[in-house]
Design an enzyme around this catalytic site. Structure first.
Site, PDB file in Angstrom:
ATOM      1  N   ASP A 157       0.829  -1.352  -0.023  1.00 27.42           N
ATOM      2  CA  ASP A 157       0.050  -0.196   0.059  1.00 27.42           C
ATOM      3  C   ASP A 157       0.946   1.321  -0.027  1.00 27.42           C
ATOM      4  OD1 ASP A 157      -1.994   1.812   0.119  1.00 27.42           O
ATOM      5  OD2 ASP A 157      -2.853   0.813   2.192  1.00 27.42           O
ATOM      6  N   ASP A 213      -6.119  -6.941  -1.968  1.00 30.79           N
ATOM      7  CA  ASP A 213      -6.384  -6.713  -0.645  1.00 30.79           C
ATOM      8  C   ASP A 213      -8.174  -6.529  -0.333  1.00 30.79           C
ATOM      9  OD1 ASP A 213      -6.407  -6.703   2.228  1.00 30.79           O
ATOM     10  OD2 ASP A 213      -4.438  -5.279   2.028  1.00 30.79           O
ATOM     11  N   ASP A 259      -2.342 -10.565   9.273  1.00 35.21           N
ATOM     12  CA  ASP A 259      -1.214  -9.520   9.791  1.00 35.21           C
ATOM     13  C   ASP A 259      -0.268  -9.658  10.911  1.00 35.21           C
ATOM     14  OD1 ASP A 259      -1.973  -7.955   7.360  1.00 35.21           O
ATOM     15  OD2 ASP A 259      -3.081  -6.557   8.339  1.00 35.21           O
ATOM     16  N   CYS A 263      -6.192 -11.488   0.023  1.00 29.96           N
ATOM     17  CA  CYS A 263      -5.911 -10.712   1.503  1.00 29.96           C
ATOM     18  C   CYS A 263      -7.238 -10.244   1.850  1.00 29.96           C
ATOM     19  CB  CYS A 263      -4.696  -9.905   1.395  1.00 29.96           C
ATOM     20  SG  CYS A 263      -4.321  -8.846   2.833  1.00 29.96           S
TER      21      CYS A 263
END
Ligand code: GLA
Length: 696
Positions: free
Chosen positions: A330, A441, A499, A477
């Protein structure tokens, strides 16, 4: 004479009783049986008080006959909302070598249902349902189930998993319910409790023995798994979607498959069948899994704080320790300085990346690394060009607040214009750059719900992208492991398990993941110490040994480590590369010993054994660890490859055998199975890794 339809594996049987002009009825789903001259169910059924004079047994489509009082598989409504009773007058059943096909039709209701039970190579059974409209008006399917079956036999416990972000896959064991048991996901994703599935154990079943059933619904959205105790005296299990689907006139709809693994070899036997079935769903580029490349993922190394120079430094550090694929997480796209903005605007940020991604991708590739990129296609920040241009592309209810989570909204994946926009944006990224990998994600629950169409829209986009870029691998994810399931298996090549990369947390989390999905698609990274998610510090070797059980990556900046630690990280990466072929694609066997958990991966005769000790020993000396699987071979050569623990500290004295075990010691299979492999003295948070090779 009563006729039967049956599927048999070495370990299990599914038996149906055929009825003339009616749906077949369930007779057995459990351990393998021989049918012989089996009496009909009617001949075994006594009249019971306060029951229908003509007993309605459980058919393969419960609810299709008047007089079935349990849950139905399919609930149908017309456009007005009125219930449509599905009472098939035409039914047929065909036995093939490895499958049973059942078709039932109610012309009045305008519905035909095709059911198929397939015995898969590997021993699991796949239950499939297709609903076809044969009428001229739309029909609504409400919470359709893909499987509803009796639990034959004395089941004792239900094992399931629940979790949250940063603490996925916590195993729960419950007795079989006196009334009902329910596990639902209603947040638009399968959830942090892991795949929609459960394990059932008969009394006395362990990892290694006893009858176990594992069931998984291949679906990534809202769903419900339930077990109900029927007044007749048996349990039923139901796996299905939660939500409505509209079936237009003449349309047909395939519901998600259910994988049923039934083994008399305990949880490990059912897990092996499950892995086999999921592996068959994976679609590798060029049809074959390559060795799983070691990742370095930028997220915990630098979060949003990066630019071309920073990322190139990180990539060089990744290369130096032996990583093979670099994933830019990200923070790379236009206006993405933190998590408040920019989702939806999938072009490089002109401030951080003034030259675009092109030169960066090429420089990373020139280092000999593959390049991967993080995206979150299904999401949009209100503060984004996309949302300003198309506010109604986000899921919303008119005149209601739009609840954000992590400052973002969910795009309506059922809209063709959203699909096209996302396809174009992702297609451009993949066409303009040599990007080999996407980390896909999905970071929030869906409110309002997008219904089943939302998940189907995501599948459709993934399918379209995979068809356009078949060589690109994709990682699934959802805030870590919020959407890891067999429903996504045809589109993805790895799931980000959590995570939370704390090795202690990962021990059980990874065991939960492996209950339903194979190790080669289990993302497992060596993170920093202390761990960002838990603040706990752990030795590097311990973190590495736990991560080596899955698809290995690194989730930190190696330059923050001392030279010695960098060398040790490189050594662990080399270890993984040496053994990954054995770790992936073969069997996983889990077990527990006195104060240790163990985990074997390999091909049955060539095995890596991880013996994990999380807490200090409570006894003075470790006792040998019996390994039931070792009975498969007469003799084994056993080598202690690593004692993964804090380096350089004052280690305990080891028994003399451990000098010899460095080179290999022969043991008989029966000795290892019944008496056990000798264990070194282990401190808390350590893993002893053995290589076991059958020598006869
Ligand atoms: C989610 C993922 C992380 C990371 C961040 C980025 O939380 O699980 O691995 O990609 O998003 O925002």
């Amino acid at each position: 004479m009563t006729k039967f339809l049956a599927l048999h594996s070495d370990e299990a049987s599914l038996v149906l009783e055929l009825r003339e002009g009616a749906l077949p009825i369930w007779r057995h789903l459990g351990a393998r049986v021989e049918l012989g001259t089996l009496p009909s169910l009617a001949s075994l059924t006594a009249p019971a008080s306060f029951s229908l004079d003509k007993h309605v047994p459980m058919s393969v489509l419960p609810g299709a006959e008047l007089g079935w009082f349990g849950r139905e598989m399919l609930k149908l409504r017309g456009e007005s909302g009125a219930v449509i009773a599905f009472r098939p007058a035409e039914c047929s059943a065909v036995q093939e070598e490895n499958a049973i096909l059942i078709s039932s039709r109610d012309s009045g209701a305008g519905i035909e249902v095709q059911q198929r039970f397939t015995m898969l190579a590997g021993g699991a059974i796949c239950a499939s349902v297709t609903v076809q409209s044969v009428g001229d008006a739309p029909i609504i399917l409400h919470d359709p189930a893909s499987a509803l079956f009796p639990l034959c036999g004395p089941w004792a416990r239900v094992i399931s998993w629940r979790g949250r972000h940063n603490n996925e896959l916590n195993e729960q064991a419950e007795p079989m319910p006196a009334q009902g048991w329910l596990r639902e996901s209603r947040r638009g994703i399968s959830g942090h409790g892991g795949p929609p599935g459960f394990y059932l154990l008969q009394d006395g079943a362990t990892y290694h023995q006893g009858l176990v059933m594992a069931a998984q619904l291949c679906w990534s959205g809202d769903g419900a798994l339930s077990i109900a105790y029927d007044d007749e005296g048996f349990w039923t299990a139901r796996l299905g979607q939660l939500g409505d689907q509209v079936l237009g006139a003449g349309e047909s709809l395939k519901l998600p498959d259910v994988i049923l693994a039934l083994s008399n070899r305990g949880r490990n036997g059912a897990m092996a069948q499950m892995h086999h079935a999921v592996r068959n769903l994976l679609r590798w580029p060029e049809g074959k899994m390559r060795p799983r490349l070691v990742h370095l993922n930028s997220w915990e190394a630098c979060y949003f704080d990066h630019d071309e120079g920073r990322i190139l430094r990180l990539a060089r550090a990744a290369k130096a320790i032996g990583a093979e694929r670099f994933i830019l997480d990200d923070g790379w796209f236009k206006g993405r300085g933190d998590d408040t903005a920019a989702l939806g605007d999938w072009t490089a940020d002109p401030v951080k990346y003034p030259n675009g991604l092109g030169p960066l991708v090429e420089s990373v590739r020139a280092m000999g690394l593959e390049f991967g990129l993080w995206v979150e296609p299904e999401m949009v920040n209100p503060n984004s060009d996309l949302c300003r241009a198309h506010p109604n592309w986000a899921l919303h209810e008119d005149d209601q607040d739009r609840p954000t989570a992590r400052n973002q909204l969910v795009l309506n994946m059922a809209l063709p214009e959203v699909q096209d926009y996302l396809f174009d944006a992702l297609n451009r990224l993949l066409s303009d750059h040599s990007i080999a990998y996407l980390k896909w994600d999905q970071n929030r629950d869906h409110a309002p719900s997008g219904g089943l169409a939302q998940t189907l829209g995501t599948y459709a986009l993934l399918a379209r992208l995979r068809a356009a870029h078949p060589s690109v691998e994709i990682e699934g994810c959802a805030g870590g492991g919020g959407r890891s399931d067999a429903g996504l298996a045809p589109y993805i090549h790895r799931f980000w398990t959590s995570d939370n990369v704390d090795a202690l947390s990962r021990i059980d989390m990874q065991r939960g993941f492996l209950a339903f999905l194979p190790p080669e698609i289990m993302g497992a990274h060596i993170g920093a110490s202390p761990c960002h998610a838990t603040s706990r510090a752990q030795p590097l070797a311990f973190r590495a040994a736990i991560a080596c059980q899955g698809h290995l990556g690194v989730e930190m900046d190696p330059e923050t480590l001392s030279e010695g630690e960098q060398a040790s990280l490189a050594k662990w990466i080399a270890f993984y590369k040496e053994w990954r072929e054995l770790l992936h694609g073969g069997a996983v066997i889990l077990g527990e010993g006195a104060e240790v958990k163990w985990h074997a991966q390999g091909n049955g005769h060539d095995i890596l054994l991880f013996v994990i000790r999380s807490a200090p020993m409570s006894t003075r000396r470790p006792q040998p660890l019996p390994l039931a699987f070792a009975a498969n071979s007469k003799k084994w050569q056993v080598r202690l490859l690593e004692l993964a623990e804090l380096e350089g500290a004052h280690g305990p004295a080891q028994a003399p055998i451990f000098d010899a075990l460095q080179n290999g010691v022969e043991f008989t299979g029966s000795w290892l199975a019944e008496h056990g492999v000798p264990l070194p003295v282990q401190r808390a948070e350590s893993v002893a890794i053995f290589h076991m090779k059958a020598v006869s």
